[in-house]
Design a protein around this motif. Structure first.
Motif, PDB file in Angstrom:
ATOM      1  N   TYR A   1       0.853  -1.186   0.000  1.00  0.00           N
ATOM      2  CA  TYR A   1       0.000   0.000   0.000  1.00  0.00           C
ATOM      3  C   TYR A   1       0.892   1.240   0.000  1.00  0.00           C
ATOM      4  O   TYR A   1       1.877   1.315   0.759  1.00  0.00           O
ATOM      5  CB  TYR A   1      -0.912   0.007   1.225  1.00  0.00           C
ATOM      6  CG  TYR A   1      -1.625   1.328   1.423  1.00  0.00           C
ATOM      7  CD1 TYR A   1      -2.682   1.689   0.590  1.00  0.00           C
ATOM      8  CD2 TYR A   1      -1.227   2.219   2.422  1.00  0.00           C
ATOM      9  CE1 TYR A   1      -3.326   2.901   0.744  1.00  0.00           C
ATOM     10  CE2 TYR A   1      -1.865   3.430   2.589  1.00  0.00           C
ATOM     11  CZ  TYR A   1      -2.917   3.773   1.759  1.00  0.00           C
ATOM     12  OH  TYR A   1      -3.538   4.978   1.920  1.00  0.00           O
TER      13      TYR A   1
ATOM     14  N   GLU B   1       0.609   5.422   0.226  1.00  0.00           N
ATOM     15  CA  GLU B   1      -0.284   6.554   0.466  1.00  0.00           C
ATOM     16  C   GLU B   1       0.128   7.813  -0.279  1.00  0.00           C
ATOM     17  O   GLU B   1      -0.649   8.753  -0.390  1.00  0.00           O
ATOM     18  CB  GLU B   1      -0.366   6.849   1.963  1.00  0.00           C
ATOM     19  CG  GLU B   1       0.970   7.213   2.593  1.00  0.00           C
ATOM     20  CD  GLU B   1       0.885   7.371   4.096  1.00  0.00           C
ATOM     21  OE1 GLU B   1       1.857   7.878   4.683  1.00  0.00           O
ATOM     22  OE2 GLU B   1      -0.148   6.985   4.679  1.00  0.00           O
ATOM     23  N   SER B   2       1.348   7.835  -0.818  1.00  0.00           N
ATOM     24  CA  SER B   2       1.833   9.016  -1.531  1.00  0.00           C
ATOM     25  C   SER B   2       2.950   8.602  -2.486  1.00  0.00           C
ATOM     26  O   SER B   2       3.443   7.461  -2.432  1.00  0.00           O
ATOM     27  CB  SER B   2       2.365  10.058  -0.538  1.00  0.00           C
ATOM     28  OG  SER B   2       3.485   9.531   0.162  1.00  0.00           O
TER      29      SER B   2
ATOM     30  N   GLU C   1      -2.710   5.554  -3.634  1.00  0.00           N
ATOM     31  CA  GLU C   1      -3.960   6.288  -3.411  1.00  0.00           C
ATOM     32  C   GLU C   1      -4.313   7.147  -4.629  1.00  0.00           C
ATOM     33  O   GLU C   1      -3.453   7.717  -5.281  1.00  0.00           O
ATOM     34  CB  GLU C   1      -3.834   7.176  -2.167  1.00  0.00           C
ATOM     35  CG  GLU C   1      -4.006   6.421  -0.856  1.00  0.00           C
ATOM     36  CD  GLU C   1      -5.408   5.890  -0.662  1.00  0.00           C
ATOM     37  OE1 GLU C   1      -6.326   6.311  -1.386  1.00  0.00           O
ATOM     38  OE2 GLU C   1      -5.597   5.031   0.212  1.00  0.00           O
TER      39      GLU C   1
END
Length: 215
Positions: A60, A62-63, A212
């Protein structure tokens, strides 16, 4: 056949006929879903669980800086160099993230140990990645390299294979890509003496980086 055996057979037939016709099996309700509910109400979480269950590696992000860290960590652990990346949008995104990549095809056959591509959709039910030949990655980048990295977004996750195919149909219409593949985990076979071999017909390692949508 003796008289005793004949009488026994006829007796069973008469008994069966006296009981009447066998009841019909219950009629299936075709309006009901074929599959049970997903393992998680959040389709993204359900996909991550299914993807890892079939042998994929899930990361994962996030940025963009986080993506760069995750890819660098993967490269260090696997001792591989920069991935081959042929999709212009992907190249632009990696450039912004500060991730080195190989944009050309030089020495591809000899040194294609790592590739990075996009995908068409992610299927939560099976943990599958839907790829096609419609992107600049073509057919080769998702099949030939030893290790295949996929960069995707949470918005690409759908629950079932049928939904993924409808996404493909809505995107391309009648111009269906010449190759569409549902990749479910690393390539594997146990045809020979039931010994599991990875990388038999494609990459032996499949890793997905979920970035994301805001990024």
């Amino acid at each position: 056949m003796s008289d005793t055996s004949r009488e026994a057979v006829l007796a069973r037939i008469r008994q069966g006929l006296a009981a009447g016709a066998a009841p019909l099996p219950p009629r299936p309700d075709f309006a009901q879903p074929v599959h049970p509910p997903l393992s998680n109400s959040d389709a993204v979480v359900a996909f991550a669980e299914s993807f890892q269950r079939v042998g994929g590696e899930f990361y994962y992000c996030e940025s963009l800086p986080h993506l760069a860290l995750q890819i660098a960590g993967f490269q260090q652990r696997q001792q591989v160099g920069a991935p081959y990346v042929w999709e212009p949008e992907m190249q632009h995104l990696l450039y912004r993230a500060g991730v080195a990549f190989r944009a050309d095809e030089s020495e591809f056959i000899a040194q294609a140990d790592l590739s990075l591509t996009s995908c068409e959709a992610l299927v939560a039910r099976t943990g599958s990645v839907l790829v096609s030949a419609a992107t600049a990655s073509g057919r080769r980048l998702s099949i030939y390299p030893d290790q295949h990295l996929v960069l995707a977004r949470p918005s690409q996750v759908v629950a079932e294979i049928g939904e993924a195919l409808r996404v493909l149909q809505a995107r391309y219409g009648a111009a269906t890509p010449s190759m569409v593949s549902l990749t479910t985990g690393p390539s594997r076979t146990a045809d020979i003496e039931k010994t599991l071999v990875l990388g038999a017909h494609g990459p032996r390692r499949l890793a997905l980086f979920l970035l994301e949508d805001e990024e």
